[in-house]
Design a protein around this motif. Structure first.
Motif, PDB file in Angstrom:
ATOM      1  N   ASN A  28       0.934  -1.149  -0.109  1.00  0.00           N
ATOM      2  CA  ASN A  28      -0.425  -0.173   0.078  1.00  0.00           C
ATOM      3  C   ASN A  28       1.013   1.880   0.202  1.00  0.00           C
ATOM      4  O   ASN A  28       1.901   1.292   0.705  1.00  0.00           O
ATOM      5  CB  ASN A  28      -1.130  -0.404   0.550  1.00  0.00           C
ATOM      6  CG  ASN A  28      -2.071   1.167   0.886  1.00  0.00           C
ATOM      7  OD1 ASN A  28      -1.761   1.643   0.301  1.00  0.00           O
ATOM      8  ND2 ASN A  28      -3.371   0.207   1.867  1.00  0.00           N
ATOM      9  N   SER A  30      -0.638   4.725  -1.120  1.00  0.00           N
ATOM     10  CA  SER A  30      -1.296   5.547  -1.407  1.00  0.00           C
ATOM     11  C   SER A  30      -0.933   6.155  -0.779  1.00  0.00           C
ATOM     12  O   SER A  30      -0.723   7.077   0.495  1.00  0.00           O
ATOM     13  CB  SER A  30      -3.225   4.209  -1.265  1.00  0.00           C
ATOM     14  OG  SER A  30      -3.200   4.517  -0.320  1.00  0.00           O
ATOM     15  N   ALA A  33      -2.322   6.255   3.035  1.00  0.00           N
ATOM     16  CA  ALA A  33      -0.890   5.377   3.811  1.00  0.00           C
ATOM     17  C   ALA A  33      -0.142   6.145   3.397  1.00  0.00           C
ATOM     18  O   ALA A  33       0.418   5.968   4.962  1.00  0.00           O
ATOM     19  CB  ALA A  33      -0.561   4.002   2.744  1.00  0.00           C
ATOM     20  N   ASN A  38      -3.243   4.901   7.156  1.00  0.00           N
ATOM     21  CA  ASN A  38      -4.573   3.986   6.376  1.00  0.00           C
ATOM     22  C   ASN A  38      -5.214   4.387   8.768  1.00  0.00           C
ATOM     23  O   ASN A  38      -6.465   3.860   8.203  1.00  0.00           O
ATOM     24  CB  ASN A  38      -4.412   2.605   6.446  1.00  0.00           C
ATOM     25  CG  ASN A  38      -3.940   2.723   4.690  1.00  0.00           C
ATOM     26  OD1 ASN A  38      -2.677   1.954   4.730  1.00  0.00           O
ATOM     27  ND2 ASN A  38      -4.313   3.342   3.857  1.00  0.00           N
ATOM     28  N   SER A 173       5.139   4.980   0.916  1.00  0.00           N
ATOM     29  CA  SER A 173       4.051   4.765   2.172  1.00  0.00           C
ATOM     30  C   SER A 173       4.320   6.362   3.396  1.00  0.00           C
ATOM     31  O   SER A 173       3.811   5.752   4.483  1.00  0.00           O
ATOM     32  CB  SER A 173       3.994   3.202   3.196  1.00  0.00           C
ATOM     33  OG  SER A 173       3.911   2.745   2.458  1.00  0.00           O
TER      34      SER A 173
END
Length: 484
Positions: A28, A30, A33, A38, A173
Motif C-alpha cells: 500500500n 496510496s 497510507a 490508513n 508510504s
C-alpha cells in the motif's frame, strides 16, 4: 577505530531502514497510507517513535552540554511538558478526530476562513523547513567533521546521500513507514545514550551507586531556581514555558500530530500522548546526568572543555578518551536522532503542502499520488539546498537567527488556534494574514528595545507574547454581530 567499520555499521543501519520501508510499503503506497497510515497505527509504536522525532540530533549533543552553563534547570521545563501533553490529549486531539482531519490546519478553514487556513499552513511550512534544515545541517556537520572528513568525502556528497536515504525510505508510504522506522531509531537513540553513560561510568572507575552519588554531589546538580526572577532559568518561566511549548510545537505542529492522527481512534491517540509525555522526563534526565558525568570526568583528567557546549559530547566520543568503539555508538545515536526527526518533518511538509496549498483532495487518486511524489522530491531538494546554503554562509549567528525566525512563526499559530477554540467570534478573514505578520514584528521590536535599554533578551516567553498579540489582533478584527 577502523573507518571502514564505521561505514559498514552505517550501511547496515540504513539497510534495515530501507528493509522496513519495503515491508510497510510493498502492499500500500496510496496517499491515505502516506498521510495517515490508513489510520491503523498501533498507539504504543507511535508513542516510541515520537520520542525519536522530538529528540533531534541537536538535542543529542546539546542537552548534555547545557549542564555546564545552566546546570540541570532544563528539568523545570521538562516537568511542565507533561501537562502540555495532557492539554493536547484532552483539548486538541478530540477536535482533530471529530473533524477527521488529514492536515490539522484544515480546522482553520472551517472555523475562520480560507485566508486564515492558508496563513496557518504557510507559517508551519516556513518554520518546519527552516528548523529541519538547521537541525540536519548541524548534525551532518558533526558527522562530516568527526567521521567523513577522514575519508575525504565532500560535504555536498554527505548532504545529498543523507537526504536521498531519507527520501528512499519515506517516499513510498510516508507515515505508514515512519512510525516503524522512528520506533527503531528511538530505541537506538536510547540504547546508545545508555551505552555512552555506561562507558563514562567505567572510565571514571565507578559502580552504579558511585555514579549516582557523583551526580548528586556535583555542583551542577541544581534543578530548581526560585530566587532570581530576572534569570531565564527561574522556575515559573521554565515551567510555564514547558507547559506551552508542547502545545505549540507538538499540538499545533502537523509533523507531530500526523502520527497521532494515524492511530486507530481517539482513545489510542490519547494513550499515546500520555505515555510519550511521561517518557520524556527520564530520557532528558539521562541526557543531563550524562552532561554532569562528562564535566566531572574532564575535571578529573584535567581536560579543557570546548568553548561551545555542543562540542563537549562529540569531543569525548571522537577523541578516544572513552575508548575507540564509542565512536560507533555515538555515530549510531546521532544518526538515529537526526533522521528520526528529518524523516517525519519531510513527510509532514509534503502532507501540508499537498493538502493545504495544492488541495489535492479534489484530484483523482492517480493524479493526487503523482502530485504527492513530485512534492516529496521538491521538499527533499529544498531541504538539501538550504543546508548547502548554510554551509556557504558558515555563520553561527545566521543559524541562530533562523532558529529564532522558526520560533517566532509558532506564536501566530498559537493565537489562531486559541482564538478559534475559546471564542465564538467570526473574523474578517482577509485581515488575518496581516495580524499574523504584524505580531512577530512587534515581538522582535520589543525584544530589540529590551536588549538595548535593559540588556535583557526575551527567551521562551516570546512564544506566549507572540500568541497573545495575535489573539488581540484577531479580536480587533472580529466581525461585529448585528443587534437582534
Amino acid at each position: 577505530m577502523n573507518s571502514h567499520t564505521i561505514l559498514l555499521v552505517i550501511s547496515i543501519y540504513f539497510l534495515i531502514l530501507l528493509l522496513i520501508s519495503w515491508f510497510t510499503g510493498r502492499k500500500n503506497s496510496s496517499n491515505e497510507a502516506f498521510f495517515l497510515g490508513n489510520r491503523r497505527s498501533p498507539w504504543y509504536i507511535v508513542s516510541i517513535g515520537m520520542i525519536g522525532s522530538s529528540l533531534s540530533g541537536v538535542s543529542f549533543v546539546s542537552v548534555p552540554g547545557w549542564v555546564r552553563s545552566t546546570d540541570m534547570t532544563y528539568m523545570q521545563m521538562v516537568l511542565g511538558f507533561f501537562f502540555g501533553y495532557v492539554i493536547i490529549a484532552k483539548v486538541l486531539l478530540p477536535l482533530y478526530y471529530k473533524l477527521q482531519l488529514t492536515s490539522i490546519y484544515e480546522y482553520l478553514n472551517s472555523r475562520m476562513g480560507h485566508n486564515s487556513y492558508k496563513t496557518g499552513a504557510s507559517f508551519f511550512l516556513l518554520s518546519k523547513i527552516l528548523g529541519s534544515a538547521v537541525r540536519l545541517y548541524l548534525v551532518v556537520l558533526i558527522l562530516q567533521t568527526y567521521v567523513f572528513d577522514q575519508w575525504n568525502i565532500p560535504f555536498i556528497a554527505t548532504v545529498a546521500v543523507s537526504i536521498l536515504l531519507v527520501w528512499l525510505y519515506t517516499y513510498r508510504s510516508g507515515i505508514r513507514t515512519i512510525i516503524w522506522t522512528d520506533t527503531l531509531q528511538a530505541l537506538c537513540l536510547i540504547a546508545m545514550l545508555i551505552v555512552i553513560i555506561w562507558q563514562v561510568k567505567n572510565q571514571m572507575g565507578l559502580n552504579v551507586t558511585g555514579m549516582i552519588k557523583t551526580i548528586a554531589d556535583s555542583p551542577h546538580f541544581h534543578i530548581f531556581e526560585f530566587e532570581d526572577w530576572n534569570s531565564k532559568q527561574h522556575f515559573v518561566k521554565q515551567f510555564l514555558s514547558g507547559v506551552f511549548i508542547p502545545i505549540v510545537m507538538t499540538g499545533l505542529d502537523q509533523d507531530m500530530m500526523q502520527k497521532n492522527l494515524s492511530c486507530r481512534n481517539l482513545k489510542d491517540a490519547q494513550k499515546n500522548m500520555y505515555i510519550y509525555g511521561l517518557a520524556f522526563t527520564p530520557i532528558n534526565l539521562m541526557f543531563l546526568c550524562l552532561g554532569i558525568l562528562l564535566v566531572t570526568l574532564a575535571s578529573q583528567l584535567n581536560i579543557s572543555l570546548p568553548a561551545s557546549g555542543d562540542d563537549i559530547l562529540p569531543m569525548f566520543c571522537t577523541s578516544g578518551i572513552l575508548g575507540q568503539s564509542i565512536l560507533i555508538f555515538f555515530t549510531i545515536g546521532i544518526i538515529a536522532a537526526a533522521f528520526s526527526s528529518t524523516d517525519s518533518a519531510l513527510t509532514s511538509l509534503t502532507t501540508s503542502f499537498c493538502i493545504d496549498i495544492l488541495d489535492i483532495k479534489n484530484e483523482d487518486a492517480e493524479n493526487a499520488k503523482r502530485t504527492r511524489l513530485q512534492v516529496h522530491i521538491m521538499m527533499s531538494v529544498t531541504l538539501a539546498l538550504i543546508i548547502l546554503l548554510l554551509k556557504v554562509v558558515n555563520n553561527r549567528s545566521v543559524i541562530d537567527a533562523i532558529y529564532t525566525i522558526a520560533s517566532y512563526t509558532y506564536g501566530p499559530l498559537l493565537g489562531l488556534f486559541v482564538f478559534g477554540l475559546f471564542t465564538k467570534h467570526k473574523v474578517h478573514d482577509k485581515m488575518v494574514p496581516f495580524v499574523c505578520l504584524i505580531s512577530p514584528v512587534i515581538c522582535l521590536s520589543v525584544d530589540l528595545l529590551l536588549v538595548h535599554y535593559t540588556n535583557y533578551r526575551l527567551g521562551y516567553e516570546l512564544l506566549l507574547i507572540n500568541g497573545v498579540l495575535t489573539f488581540i489582533g484577531l479580536l480587533l478584527c472580529r466581525k461585529q454581530t448585528s443587534p437582534a
